[in-house]
Design a protein around this motif. Sequence first.
Motif, PDB file in Angstrom:
ATOM      1  N   LYS A   1       0.833  -1.211   0.000  1.00 23.05           N
ATOM      2  CA  LYS A   1       0.000   0.000   0.000  1.00 23.05           C
ATOM      3  C   LYS A   1       0.861   1.251   0.000  1.00 23.05           C
ATOM      4  CE  LYS A   1      -3.489   2.480   2.672  1.00 23.05           C
ATOM      5  NZ  LYS A   1      -3.995   3.110   1.448  1.00 23.05           N
ATOM      6  N   ILE A   2       1.941   1.209   0.780  1.00 23.72           N
ATOM      7  CA  ILE A   2       2.837   2.379   0.827  1.00 23.72           C
ATOM      8  C   ILE A   2       3.428   2.644  -0.548  1.00 23.72           C
ATOM      9  CG2 ILE A   2       5.015   3.229   1.764  1.00 23.72           C
ATOM     10  CD1 ILE A   2       4.314   1.721   4.368  1.00 23.72           C
ATOM     11  N   PHE A   3       3.939   1.614  -1.210  1.00 22.16           N
ATOM     12  CA  PHE A   3       4.536   1.783  -2.533  1.00 22.16           C
ATOM     13  C   PHE A   3       3.490   2.292  -3.528  1.00 22.16           C
ATOM     14  CE2 PHE A   3       8.185  -0.296  -0.912  1.00 22.16           C
ATOM     15  CZ  PHE A   3       9.221  -0.075  -1.814  1.00 22.16           C
ATOM     16  N   HIS A   4       2.308   1.698  -3.462  1.00 18.86           N
ATOM     17  CA  HIS A   4       1.248   2.113  -4.386  1.00 18.86           C
ATOM     18  C   HIS A   4       0.867   3.571  -4.177  1.00 18.86           C
ATOM     19  CE1 HIS A   4      -3.000   2.693  -5.553  1.00 18.86           C
ATOM     20  NE2 HIS A   4      -2.653   1.923  -6.605  1.00 18.86           N
ATOM     21  N   ASP A   5       0.684   3.958  -2.869  1.00 20.37           N
ATOM     22  CA  ASP A   5       0.257   5.332  -2.580  1.00 20.37           C
ATOM     23  C   ASP A   5       1.304   6.357  -2.990  1.00 20.37           C
ATOM     24  OD1 ASP A   5      -2.079   4.325  -1.614  1.00 20.37           O
ATOM     25  OD2 ASP A   5      -1.540   4.490   0.519  1.00 20.37           O
ATOM     26  N   LEU A   6       2.572   6.055  -2.688  1.00 18.41           N
ATOM     27  CA  LEU A   6       3.615   7.031  -3.018  1.00 18.41           C
ATOM     28  C   LEU A   6       3.802   7.175  -4.528  1.00 18.41           C
ATOM     29  CD1 LEU A   6       6.355   6.470  -0.295  1.00 18.41           C
ATOM     30  CD2 LEU A   6       4.528   8.167  -0.386  1.00 18.41           C
ATOM     31  N   PHE A   7       3.704   6.090  -5.288  1.00 18.77           N
ATOM     32  CA  PHE A   7       3.834   6.203  -6.748  1.00 18.77           C
ATOM     33  C   PHE A   7       2.632   6.922  -7.362  1.00 18.77           C
ATOM     34  CE2 PHE A   7       7.186   2.933  -6.521  1.00 18.77           C
ATOM     35  CZ  PHE A   7       8.112   3.524  -7.348  1.00 18.77           C
ATOM     36  N   MET A   8       1.489   6.849  -6.687  1.00 16.31           N
ATOM     37  CA  MET A   8       0.350   7.625  -7.160  1.00 16.31           C
ATOM     38  C   MET A   8       0.517   9.096  -6.831  1.00 16.31           C
ATOM     39  SD  MET A   8      -1.574   5.581  -8.781  1.00 16.31           S
ATOM     40  CE  MET A   8      -3.000   6.651  -8.947  1.00 16.31           C
ATOM     41  N   VAL A   9       1.050   9.386  -5.638  1.00 19.43           N
ATOM     42  CA  VAL A   9       1.232  10.779  -5.224  1.00 19.43           C
ATOM     43  C   VAL A   9       2.285  11.475  -6.069  1.00 19.43           C
ATOM     44  CG1 VAL A   9       2.007  12.263  -3.321  1.00 19.43           C
ATOM     45  CG2 VAL A   9       0.428  10.378  -2.876  1.00 19.43           C
ATOM     46  N   VAL A  10       3.365  10.753  -6.382  1.00 17.58           N
ATOM     47  CA  VAL A  10       4.477  11.395  -7.078  1.00 17.58           C
ATOM     48  C   VAL A  10       4.106  11.816  -8.491  1.00 17.58           C
ATOM     49  CG1 VAL A  10       5.550   9.386  -8.175  1.00 17.58           C
ATOM     50  CG2 VAL A  10       6.996  11.245  -7.326  1.00 17.58           C
ATOM     51  N   ARG A  11       3.063  11.264  -9.043  1.00 13.92           N
ATOM     52  CA  ARG A  11       2.628  11.640 -10.387  1.00 13.92           C
ATOM     53  C   ARG A  11       2.075  13.054 -10.449  1.00 13.92           C
ATOM     54  NH1 ARG A  11       2.184   7.115 -13.723  1.00 13.92           N
ATOM     55  NH2 ARG A  11       2.435   5.136 -12.623  1.00 13.92           N
ATOM     56  N   ASN A  12       1.845  13.672  -9.310  1.00 11.32           N
ATOM     57  CA  ASN A  12       1.288  15.017  -9.286  1.00 11.32           C
ATOM     58  C   ASN A  12       2.309  16.086  -9.613  1.00 11.32           C
ATOM     59  OD1 ASN A  12      -1.246  14.031  -8.531  1.00 11.32           O
ATOM     60  ND2 ASN A  12      -0.712  14.069  -6.354  1.00 11.32           N
ATOM     61  N   ASP A  13       3.510  15.643  -9.993  1.00 11.08           N
ATOM     62  CA  ASP A  13       4.574  16.580 -10.386  1.00 11.08           C
ATOM     63  C   ASP A  13       4.877  17.557  -9.252  1.00 11.08           C
ATOM     64  OD1 ASP A  13       6.525  17.609 -11.954  1.00 11.08           O
ATOM     65  OD2 ASP A  13       5.200  18.797 -13.233  1.00 11.08           O
ATOM     66  N   LEU A  14       5.289  16.991  -8.117  1.00  8.21           N
ATOM     67  CA  LEU A  14       5.600  17.783  -6.930  1.00  8.21           C
ATOM     68  C   LEU A  14       7.039  18.265  -6.974  1.00  8.21           C
ATOM     69  CD1 LEU A  14       3.825  15.431  -4.377  1.00  8.21           C
ATOM     70  CD2 LEU A  14       2.905  17.512  -5.428  1.00  8.21           C
ATOM     71  N   ALA A  15       7.418  18.958  -5.905  1.00  6.34           N
ATOM     72  CA  ALA A  15       8.770  19.505  -5.837  1.00  6.34           C
ATOM     73  C   ALA A  15       9.801  18.384  -5.783  1.00  6.34           C
ATOM     74  CB  ALA A  15       8.893  20.415  -4.624  1.00  6.34           C
ATOM     75  N   LYS A  16      11.006  18.722  -6.167  1.00  2.42           N
ATOM     76  CA  LYS A  16      12.068  17.724  -6.228  1.00  2.42           C
ATOM     77  C   LYS A  16      12.378  17.163  -4.848  1.00  2.42           C
ATOM     78  CE  LYS A  16      15.389  15.440  -8.239  1.00  2.42           C
ATOM     79  NZ  LYS A  16      15.103  14.338  -9.181  1.00  2.42           N
ATOM     80  N   ASN A  17      12.342  18.001  -3.767  1.00  2.00           N
ATOM     81  CA  ASN A  17      12.675  17.498  -2.435  1.00  2.00           C
ATOM     82  C   ASN A  17      11.641  16.496  -1.930  1.00  2.00           C
ATOM     83  OD1 ASN A  17      10.689  19.400  -2.279  1.00  2.00           O
ATOM     84  ND2 ASN A  17      11.596  20.553  -0.563  1.00  2.00           N
ATOM     85  N   ILE A  18      10.385  16.661  -2.362  1.00  2.00           N
ATOM     86  CA  ILE A  18       9.367  15.668  -1.990  1.00  2.00           C
ATOM     87  C   ILE A  18       9.690  14.336  -2.651  1.00  2.00           C
ATOM     88  CG2 ILE A  18       6.940  15.069  -2.261  1.00  2.00           C
ATOM     89  CD1 ILE A  18       6.226  17.957  -1.884  1.00  2.00           C
ATOM     90  N   GLU A  19      10.109  14.380  -3.911  1.00  2.00           N
ATOM     91  CA  GLU A  19      10.479  13.151  -4.615  1.00  2.00           C
ATOM     92  C   GLU A  19      11.658  12.463  -3.940  1.00  2.00           C
ATOM     93  OE1 GLU A  19      12.279  12.094  -8.983  1.00  2.00           O
ATOM     94  OE2 GLU A  19      10.740  13.652  -8.879  1.00  2.00           O
ATOM     95  N   LEU A  20      12.618  13.257  -3.455  1.00  2.00           N
ATOM     96  CA  LEU A  20      13.769  12.675  -2.766  1.00  2.00           C
ATOM     97  C   LEU A  20      13.354  12.018  -1.448  1.00  2.00           C
ATOM     98  CD1 LEU A  20      16.430  15.464  -3.383  1.00  2.00           C
ATOM     99  CD2 LEU A  20      16.246  13.249  -4.511  1.00  2.00           C
ATOM    100  N   CYS A  21      12.437  12.654  -0.735  1.00  2.00           N
ATOM    101  CA  CYS A  21      11.949  12.076   0.520  1.00  2.00           C
ATOM    102  C   CYS A  21      11.247  10.743   0.270  1.00  2.00           C
ATOM    103  CB  CYS A  21      11.001  13.052   1.219  1.00  2.00           C
ATOM    104  SG  CYS A  21      11.817  14.535   1.852  1.00  2.00           S
ATOM    105  N   MET A  22      10.416  10.715  -0.770  1.00  2.00           N
ATOM    106  CA  MET A  22       9.740   9.459  -1.106  1.00  2.00           C
ATOM    107  C   MET A  22      10.750   8.375  -1.450  1.00  2.00           C
ATOM    108  SD  MET A  22       6.503  10.700  -3.372  1.00  2.00           S
ATOM    109  CE  MET A  22       5.190  11.709  -2.689  1.00  2.00           C
TER     110      MET A  22
END
Length: 1194
Positions: free
Chosen positions: A159-180
């Motif tokens: 669920k964690i992997f699924h949720d984060l890969f769905m969230v990251v598609r929103n084209d967020l900031a680079k530091n959020i992507e690094l945290c994920m």
Amino acid sequence: MVAKTRGGGSTVTVAPKKLQFKDKLVGKGYSTDALLKKLQSLQQELAEMEQERVDVKSLSSVRKELIQVPILLHKDKGVKAYVACCLADILRLYAPDAPYTADELRDIFQFFFSQLSTGLKGTNSPYYNQYFLLLESLSTVKSVVLVCDLPQADDLMAKIFHDLFMVVRNDLAKNIELCMSDILVALIDECQTVPHTVLETLMKQFIDQNARMDQPAYRLAVEVCNATVDKLQRYVCQYFTDIIVQHSKDDDDFAEIRTAHDLIKQIHRDCPSLLHNVVPQLEEELKVSEYEIRLLATQVLGEMFADKSGTELSKRYPHVWEVWQLRRSDKMAGVRIAFVEACRGIITHHPDLRQSIEELLRTKLLDMDDKVRAATCKLYSQLDYETALHHVTETQLRAVGERCMDKKYSVRAEAMQTLGKLYSLARPEIEDSDAAAISQFGWIPEVLLHAAAANNENRHMVEGFIYQFILPLPSKGEDEATWTDQLLSVLRHVDDRAMNVVLNMSNVKQSRPTLFERFVQICEENNGGVIDVDAEVVKRKLKVVVDRLATQFPDRIKAEEDLHSFAKLNEGRLYKLLKICMDIQTDLKTLVKSYNEFLRRVEQASSSIVGTMSVILRKGSLWTLNTSSIPSLLHRITHASVSETEANDADIGDIERYSRIAKHALAWISKHCPALYRPHVAELIKSLAEKNPQLAEVSLQALAAFGWKANEKRTTDRITKYALGASARHAKFAARIIGNMKENEVALNVVNAIADTISKAKDELLVGHLAALAQLVKVVPDAFEQKSDVIVGVLVNDILMKAAPLEGDAMDTADADEWAADNEVSWSTKAKLLAIKICRNRCIVHGGSKAALDVGAPVLTMLLALLNHGGSISEEQEATDDPTVKSRMRLLAATSLVQMASVSAYCDELVPCFALLALTTQDTCFQVRMGFVVKLIGYLSRRKTDMRLNVILFLTAHDPEREVRDKARTYFAYAMVQATPDTKVSWFEMNFIRLIQMLAHHPDFSFSVEQLKEMAKYIEFYLDLSATADNISLLYHLAMKGKTIRDVLPQFDEVMKTIYLPAENASWLSELGKTVRSPNAKTKTRPKTDVKTGRKRKSPGKSRLAPAPKKPPKKRRKKDFDDEDEEDEKEEVSEIESVNDKDEAESVVGSEAEDEGDSDSEDEDGKLGRGARGRAKKRAKREAKKHKREKNGK
């Protein structure tokens, strides 16, 4: 915590910090705003607390309240966002031990990622900072690793992997992507086994259609995989193994296996290390028996080796690299094609691997399967210019060029297109004289043009590629000089043979009106099928023209349909545009404009016929050389001498080359389409006054061909001066111009002046005078005849009868060369050759007069003597004359006899010596054989000699040089297609009996079986070129008539009757595997009867095999004479125009033979019996009636 003071070594113990927040979070009557303020205060205080200095006991009440159901399931997003942040801080402060039970932790982490998935959507979303703090805390504190110790951790991780890969598609900031990325990497590193669902989630990111580095989800997956490569390698290998094992059981379903291999290719692009355990598995797939799996493995490994890390991969797995290369010899062509296609990236990116791959690809150019050869050729067309220039050897490109002569159409097409594309990329650099580009690509047009000369199918393809890649029309047509220089740049790097092919493609040589112009005219008469007068006649004419045009297309049926469709369109604007494009006076700008408009309108009217009509337009217009080219060509010659004095030594060669090409192109125009000079006559006249010999020669030739008449005294004096000059070329063309003048006084003065000085003239001046006389005798024969006695006396006594012994060092050599280059021919030899031409031209001029034999008999005797004595005028001189002189004399004597054969009176005189003339095709000197064959083909194709001479070309069957045989073969292949049924019978099929008779006269003929077999090869050569299912019965009948023919020379009668064809079924040919059978071989025999009834026979004059009555010789016009000096020995076979004259005679080609079988009396030597002879005559009669009906119907 223990801290040291500045003053000394004493330490001070700092008391743990306690939580000051004392409010209750759960209770009745709390509003949302009040709760939110309390949570904000709590979260702020917890965030400021440090893990090492906190009293965790003070947090016990808060940590319990934060996990209460009313708090976790509160309806307000803000409350839940602050609760999540507070819980994250609690986990941070309690670390490494969690103050919650396993179930509570599971609920907490589910709560965390539920908040992130619903709330973290962008910087503008509410409580964005709180969500970011939560994500950052999970990333830095690594509290998320507690998930791995929880029950049902695999589901939570999925669920964690699924949720984060769905969230990251929103084209967020680079530091959020690094945290994920940190969170996911921590989970994979901490877990004991990677859950299959987690691995599938990762793999799914690589299968996505938008799988590229600019997509956040794909980028996150790549970062996670590269960071956990050591942990994931084993699971990734097992993942692919399971897919292959699971789906390979069903041989019909390879979709999942293909998807898995596509996934491998995608992973390798950005995560090559992840496939460490997969590569050996792919190696094993290369060895399996299943074709589809072997093909997929070859493709995948090919792309992996072609990738940017391919060199490193080949070094890490050398055995895999070797096994993959072995797929070049796979038993399935599809696998070999996959190997070839993968090599493109290797050539482009990996210089260390390039050499071994190039050697393998060279073998694939010779693969047994045409699809593999075509794919290998196509590979090089996909390279960019820099790669083709620096990373492919010239040898390899030339090997591709050799495929232009492949036996398969598809391979030839790919090879030609590849070379065309490469040349198109390099053309700007070649035109700028870049040495590297010229060396690597400059030879391409020559290879393509040589392929075009091989056959009509190649010619059609090459013409299209030349137009598309090599010599395209300019976009606007304004820069005429650049367009002409483009042609010169191409011709600069080709040989004379290829140059003539280009000039043939220019359509300058076509006789006008052309077949294409007649097509437009008939389309207008057809009027879309609505015809008022002579509808059947118009429709029949349209069909005939369309049929002839369709022969120039590979797909004849489609061409016919498209041409009829165009005629049905009946658009006047299209007809007008076609006429403009085909008009020889159309300049470049108008041609380009009309060309583009025509294709655009055809596309709008009927897109299906665009391809066919574009070919018609190209074949009917002057798209490489037209009237706009002439100023630029003249400019190249005008400034050649000036530029040579100013240029460097390195540039002089180019200047001379361009000048020579321009001169050759202008000579081509002068010979075949002088009407192009109409707008430039004034400029040509002006050029005569300039002191430039080459420019003067070109201008004189152009004006003479155009038919210009000098009407000013100053110009006439200048022309006369050229005619009396020492330059043979100037004198020759000036004499032609003099022949165009209305007044013959100038011609008479020139003849008198030459007659007075010819006996004293030497060397160059003598050759110049003779060159002028050779033309004057044709154009103004009356003026020549006034001094003919004097001139002919000098020609015979002082020039022709004079010996030509070896000179200098050649006298000491035992084996002198038989041929000398043109620039090495002595003046005396040139004088002898011109003397023969003068005599020949004089004979042809008088060929229609009563004095033809009086004039021509001595010349015929002289020419035959030259052939009989090996090129010497007498037997005494034969042993001492220079071999190089004799070879040229033999060639000219033979070609002169061919020209004189166009006169019936001379042709009759040549009959007894026909074999002597024919044997020129077997001369010991290659240049003589080749020159004679080329000249003969030229005369035959233009019908400027007796068409019965076609039979001579079949003697090339034993020629040691393939070039000579191919020249004859190409002519017959083209002539048989273009000839009408009537001309095909009279010119080719009826020649069979003459071929047999000529072979009986061959000096190599003997009665031995071995020699008969050698003679049989000539007949095999004839049958290969002429025999079809339609004419085999006629050929068999003619062969059987050999026993009924009486030879003009009695000593050959016995050969024809009893030796040459010893059996009716020609069994001596059957032994060679070339069976010649009677079409009636299986018919039932008639029962014998005692009483035979006689048959009434036809008179010999009505027999099919009897010679047709001779027509009186036609009066020839001056322009009908050939200029042999201008005959290019390497020009292609010109188009053969059909003859539809129903009165044209069908004559037997050969010696004067008498048909004894048709006589009323019995022959004492024994002939065919009455029954056999009668049946043969009956068949001949039926065929004669059939052809007569066909001609009358036409």
